[in-house]
Design an enzyme around this catalytic site. Structure first.
Site, PDB file in Angstrom:
ATOM      1  N   GLY A 171      17.322  67.252  70.608  1.00  0.00           N
ATOM      2  CA  GLY A 171      18.481  67.580  69.798  1.00  0.00           C
ATOM      3  C   GLY A 171      19.640  66.705  70.213  1.00  0.00           C
ATOM      4  O   GLY A 171      19.479  65.796  71.048  1.00  0.00           O
ATOM      5  N   GLY A 172      20.774  67.017  69.635  1.00  0.00           N
ATOM      6  CA  GLY A 172      21.940  66.203  69.939  1.00  0.00           C
ATOM      7  C   GLY A 172      22.361  66.299  71.399  1.00  0.00           C
ATOM      8  O   GLY A 172      22.916  65.358  71.975  1.00  0.00           O
ATOM      9  N   ASP A 200      23.365  79.539  65.656  1.00  0.00           N
ATOM     10  CA  ASP A 200      22.619  78.352  65.209  1.00  0.00           C
ATOM     11  C   ASP A 200      21.242  78.755  64.697  1.00  0.00           C
ATOM     12  O   ASP A 200      20.226  78.186  65.084  1.00  0.00           O
ATOM     13  CB  ASP A 200      22.498  77.342  66.353  1.00  0.00           C
ATOM     14  CG  ASP A 200      22.090  75.954  65.847  1.00  0.00           C
ATOM     15  OD1 ASP A 200      21.609  75.130  66.649  1.00  0.00           O
ATOM     16  OD2 ASP A 200      22.234  75.702  64.624  1.00  0.00           O
ATOM     17  N   GLY A 250      20.252  67.297  74.098  1.00  0.00           N
ATOM     18  CA  GLY A 250      19.270  67.018  75.136  1.00  0.00           C
ATOM     19  C   GLY A 250      17.863  67.061  74.605  1.00  0.00           C
ATOM     20  O   GLY A 250      17.617  66.869  73.413  1.00  0.00           O
ATOM     21  N   GLN A 251      16.946  67.330  75.511  1.00  0.00           N
ATOM     22  CA  GLN A 251      15.535  67.322  75.168  1.00  0.00           C
ATOM     23  C   GLN A 251      14.891  68.621  75.625  1.00  0.00           C
ATOM     24  O   GLN A 251      15.354  69.243  76.576  1.00  0.00           O
ATOM     25  CB  GLN A 251      14.823  66.181  75.888  1.00  0.00           C
ATOM     26  CG  GLN A 251      15.109  64.812  75.322  1.00  0.00           C
ATOM     27  CD  GLN A 251      14.247  63.787  76.017  1.00  0.00           C
ATOM     28  OE1 GLN A 251      14.208  63.743  77.242  1.00  0.00           O
ATOM     29  NE2 GLN A 251      13.559  62.972  75.237  1.00  0.00           N
TER      30      GLN A 251
END
Lengths: 175, 780
Positions: free
Chosen positions: B86-87, B198, B89-90
């Protein structure tokens, strides 16, 4: 048809007589398939019974009636799955064991189409597949239901499977 | 040879060859004369029959994506493969390799360059997750900081598909179940003052066994707590509410909004109710949305139970549709039951020919199925009758029932209990088809036929059991039903007296019989009705007063309780009629008003059932008529007519209903009358024209029904008067001609009632002479 029950009454008798058996078959058909999330065996039987009544289809004997019911149940399952498939092209959602095997799967819709094609060629062969495969009857039971010799049932079952495989592979030849 | 013939021949040859494996001589002889096409097919079959050959494509190919080897480990976990990015991290799949136990987890890592900025947010996520232990929320397992600067978080590893992908292959009901599970988790978080903020398909995973896990509380927000994270919050625009897009901090209403978007995505367009629920959840205006996720879930639950959802306006027709949906299984079950019953009849017949033992078995099965038969013929019909808009379903059920009854009815030597059930079945069928007084299909001819069948069976049964009160009471009811199908003529009292004779015989044998007592009181009601129609209202009054008194003193079995209320309503109505027709208008008002109160109480208690709405229409008609006699009551009379019209129009808004329509035309006629008396002739013509048009359409559907001929005759005469009153004499002459033609037709058929002959027909003739003469005069 030596039976005293002919026509309409006879077909109802057969259907109703077989109700318990149809439930067992429905459970068998639904076991291991994604549709079981959606359909209960009883619903499947009832829906199939409704369709049979509406279609005015009639079976000349018990074996025919059962084969008809099995096919109708399969159609119900396919329709149910199709109803919920998206427009996207996706692999067959309904898989079923390939007739006569323990571990091979085939798309239920493909099998349904193939059986329909087989019926055009030989209704006897198609019925034996329905009884042996869909209804899970043994060779002996199938012989009793169809009044055919056991040996004949075995041979036809064998040739029908060969035909189906050839047909299905021919259809999917490019794959 | 055609393809099918070739294949069939090949199948036969293949089978014969299989009987002689390895016999080349046989093979040559058998195949020697076959053509190339057949031989090719035989070869194909033999090729396909080779055992062990790979057959068909099996399961779908697994998803595999190129993954770099894991970079290393964090805490006790060895990173295996990156499963998401994602924006911020991983996410890696990782396994515990400290030797304590086997465990697969999802490890979330921040991009190194972001770590200093987002460390506070990461810590927040960890705090939030620590407080959220829920089966549908991916569990927090561990967390820490790697190498002093890289925060990591380990959560339960969820091997599943995103909600939208998982939902795509499922029917709508199963999709909603998935969404409800997710919403449940969201609601759980809300209860702990955590907003997810989210929600989107990739954060709601569905595992292969159907379990749902809510992931990624990365931007979750604790309500009432300063997040300590400065600056704009990340979000996924497609699922962000207007407030979030505007930059407001996350709130519960935003999660409701995102769930609404999810609902639209997975089930949009599949069902009007789901669309309504989604629309309510994504309302631009926050107060218009569900106040909580719990309310959203509650509506989805209602949808799943086929109950009306709160997002839809609660119209009766809408609730009726949900009712039918809910009972669809019941209707399907009925079919299965009918199969069994038909089978029972067939079996009973066959088995009687065979053996006594088999016959006993059939009887046992019959007993089992009998209770199911009652369900269909009694409970299901009644349930459907109580629900508006079910006339078409009832027609279908009636048609199916008729088939089944015919089969049962033709079973010779059937056990008496079966004959009685069958006769009762026919009687109920008649009620559905077209007895007046209830919401029906308006098929009097078919109803009469069903009653004939019922009587044929009941009389045969009476031959065998001359002293069976149940059979006698049934015959009484069959004649009571026949009475309702008659025009008002001399046959009515005779039919009614036959009914009473049967009830009296039943009561002599079983004085406590609820059914026979109610039946006997019903014949008193019919006697009074016939007296009123025969222009002897004074004679009707004491009969009705006695019947009312006895009815109110009696107690009835639960099964007859509704019938008793219905009869009470009828008796009150007729008592009002009797006073009114006797010229005692003031005395007619109390019974009419008592009837209206009784009906309104029933509607209150039992819901807006068509039968009672129609009765309300009927009562309002009579009340309005009585009120309109007195000038000072006329405004109230108009209101009563309008209330009655509203009641029956409500029934008609659910679908066609012959009986409601009949009441509507009467009420329109009454409204016209009151308007005319109030000096509003033009409005009166509008109402009466509508009434006449409906009556003519009804007559066209069944031109042999004398009651419909009479309805047109009465309305046409009235319409003529209103037209004349509005200054349209020529049109009035035409309407009057129609009226006299109808009376002539009724007379020609020998179905002219005493009162009609004495009053209504001469009235029509006078009207015609009046308007047509004056019309002619004007021309000449």
């Amino acid at each position: 048809m030596a039976s005293v029950d002919v026509g309409e009454a006879g077909r109802f008798v057969d259907l109703a007589d077989s109700y318990t058996e149809l439930r067992r078959i429905a459970r068998r058909m639904l076991a291991g398939d994604a549709v079981r999330l959606v359909l209960q065996p009883t619903e499947l039987v009832n829906e199939a019974a409704l369709r049979l009544i509406r279609s005015q289809a009639s079976g000349s004997d018990r074996a025919h009636m059962l084969a008809l019911a099995a096919r109708t149940m399969r159609r119900v399952m396919i329709d149910e799955a199709r109803k919920h498939a998206t427009a996207k092209r996706r692999p067959p959602t309904l898989m079923t064991l390939y007739p006569g095997t323990d571990n091979r799967l085939v798309g239920m819709e493909d099998l349904d189409r193939a059986l329909e094609a087989l019926e055009q060629i030989s209704p006897d062969h198609a019925r034996i597949v329905e009884l042996r495969f869909t209804l899970g009857m043994t060779v002996e039971e199938t012989a009793t239901s169809t009044s055919l010799a056991e040996r004949t049932v075995k041979r036809r079952w064998q040739s029908a499977r060969a035909w189906l495989r050839d047909h299905l592979e021919g259809e999917d030849g490019a794959r | 040879m055609e393809r099918a013939e070739i294949d069939l021949r090949a199948l036969r040859l293949f089978e014969r060859l299989a009987d002689h494996p390895g016999n080349e001589g046989f093979r040559r002889r058998l195949l020697g004369k076959e053509n190339a096409a057949v031989l090719a097919r035989v070869a194909a079959l033999e090729g396909s029959a080779v055992p062990g050959r790979a057959a068909l494509p099996t399961l779908f190919p697994g998803k595999s994506e190129g993954i770099d080897p894991p970079p290393g480990r964090v805490g006790p976990f060895r990173l295996i493969e990156a499963v998401g990015a994602g924006g911020m991290g991983q996410v890696w799949r990782a396994v515990r390799d400290d030797g304590l136990y086997d465990q697969t987890v999802a490890v979330k890592l921040l991009h190194t360059h972001l770590a200093p900025l987002a460390a506070a947010r990461f810590a927040e996520e960890r705090r939030i997750l620590a407080g959220l232990e829920h089966p549908n929320i991916a569990r927090l397992i561990d967390g820490g900081v790697h190498d002093g600067n890289l925060p990591w978080l380990a959560t339960e590893y969820v091997d599943g598909q995103p909600l939208d992908a998982a939902a795509a292959t499922l029917p709508v009901g199963a999709r909603i179940r998935l969404l409800v599970k997710a919403a449940d988790a969201v609601q759980f978080a809300h209860a702990r003052l955590v907003v997810h903020a989210d929600l989107k398909p990739s954060n709601i995973l569905v595992m292969a066994d159907g379990r749902v896990k809510l992931l990624d509380f990365g931007i979750a927000h604790r309500l009432g707590v300063e997040s300590g994270v400065a600056g704009p919050q990340p979000m996924t625009p497609a699922y962000a509410s207007p407030a979030r897009r505007h930059g407001d901090p996350p709130a519960i209403a935003d999660d409701v909004y995102a769930l609404g978007i999810l609902l639209k995505e997975i089930a949009g367009g599949s069902d009007a109710d789901l669309d309504a629920i989604a629309s309510k959840a994504v309302a631009e205006d926050e107060p218009q949305r569900y106040g909580s996720v719990a309310a959203f879930i509650a509506d989805l639950d209602r949808w799943r139970e086929k109950l009306p959802v709160t997002a839809r306006r609660q119209t009766l027709a809408y609730r009726a549709r949900r009712f039918i949906g809910r009972h669809r299984v019941g209707v399907a079950l009925t079919v299965a039951v009918m199969l069994l019953l038909a089978a029972t009849a067939g079996m009973a017949l066959r088995n009687q020919i065979r053996s006594e033992q088999a016959r006993r078995e059939a009887d046992t099965r019959f007993e089992e199925t009998r209770s199911l038969a009652r369900y269909q013929l009694v409970d299901l019909f009644d349930q459907l009758r109580a629900a508006p808009g079910t006339v078409a379903i009832r027609a279908d059920l009636a048609r199916r029932s008729a088939l089944y009854l015919d089969r049962l009815g033709q079973t010779p030597h059937a056990p008496p209990a079966l004959q009685l059930e069958t006769a009762i079945g026919y009687r109920r069928l008649a009620a559905v088809q077209g007895l007046s007084g209830t919401s029906s299909l308006g098929q009097p001819t078919m109803a009469r036929h069903s009653l004939d069948q019922a009587e044929r069976l009941a009389q045969a049964l009476l031959q065998r059991r001359p002293r069976d009160p149940a059979v006698l009471a049934l015959l009484g009811w069959i004649y009571a039903d026949r009475w309702t199908l008659l025009a008002n003529n001399g046959e009515s009292p005779r039919m009614n007296m036959r009914a009473r004779a049967y009830f009296d015989r039943a009561l002599a044998l079983a004085p406590g019989s609820s059914s026979a007592r109610l039946g006997r009181l019903t014949t008193l009601k019919s006697e009074a009705y016939d007296a009123i129609v025969a222009d002897r209202p004074k004679a009707a009054i004491p009969i009705l007063q006695d019947a009312l008194g006895e009815l109110r003193r009696s107690r009835f079995a639960a099964s007859e309780a509704d019938g008793a209320r219905e009869l009470e309503s009828n008796l009150l109505n007729l008592l009002g009629d009797a006073f009114y027709d006797d010229g005692q208008v003031a005395a007619s008002l109390p019974p009419y008003r008592a009837q209206v109160r009784l009906i309104e109480a029933m509607l209150q208690a039992r819901g807006q059932s068509p039968d009672w709405l129609i009765r309300l229409g009927e009562a309002m008609f009579d009340l309005s008529g009585a009120l309109s006699e007195e000038a000072s009551f006329r405004p109230e009379a108009l209101r009563a007519a309008d209330r009655g019209i509203a009641a029956v129009e409500r029934v008609l808004s659910y679908g066609p209903d012959a009986n409601a329509e009949k009441k509507l035309v009467m009420l329109l006629g009454q409204k016209a009358e009151v308007l005319s008396l109030l000096g509003r002739p033009h409005e009166a013509v509008v109402a009466s024209a509508r009434s006449l048009a409906i009556r003519q359409a009804r007559l066209a559907r069944d031109p042999s029904d004398p009651a419909r001929l009479r309805d047109v005759a009465i309305a046409a005469k009235g319409h003529a008067d209103y037209l004349a009153g509005d200054g349209r004499t020529r049109a009035g002459c035409d309407a009057a001609r129609l009226a006299t033609r109808m009376w002539g037709e009724i007379d020609r058929r020998g179905e002219l009632g005493t009162r009609d002959a004495r009053r209504n027909r001469p009235d029509a003739l006078r009207t015609r002479l009046l308007y047509c003469a004056s019309a002619t005069k004007k021309i000449t």
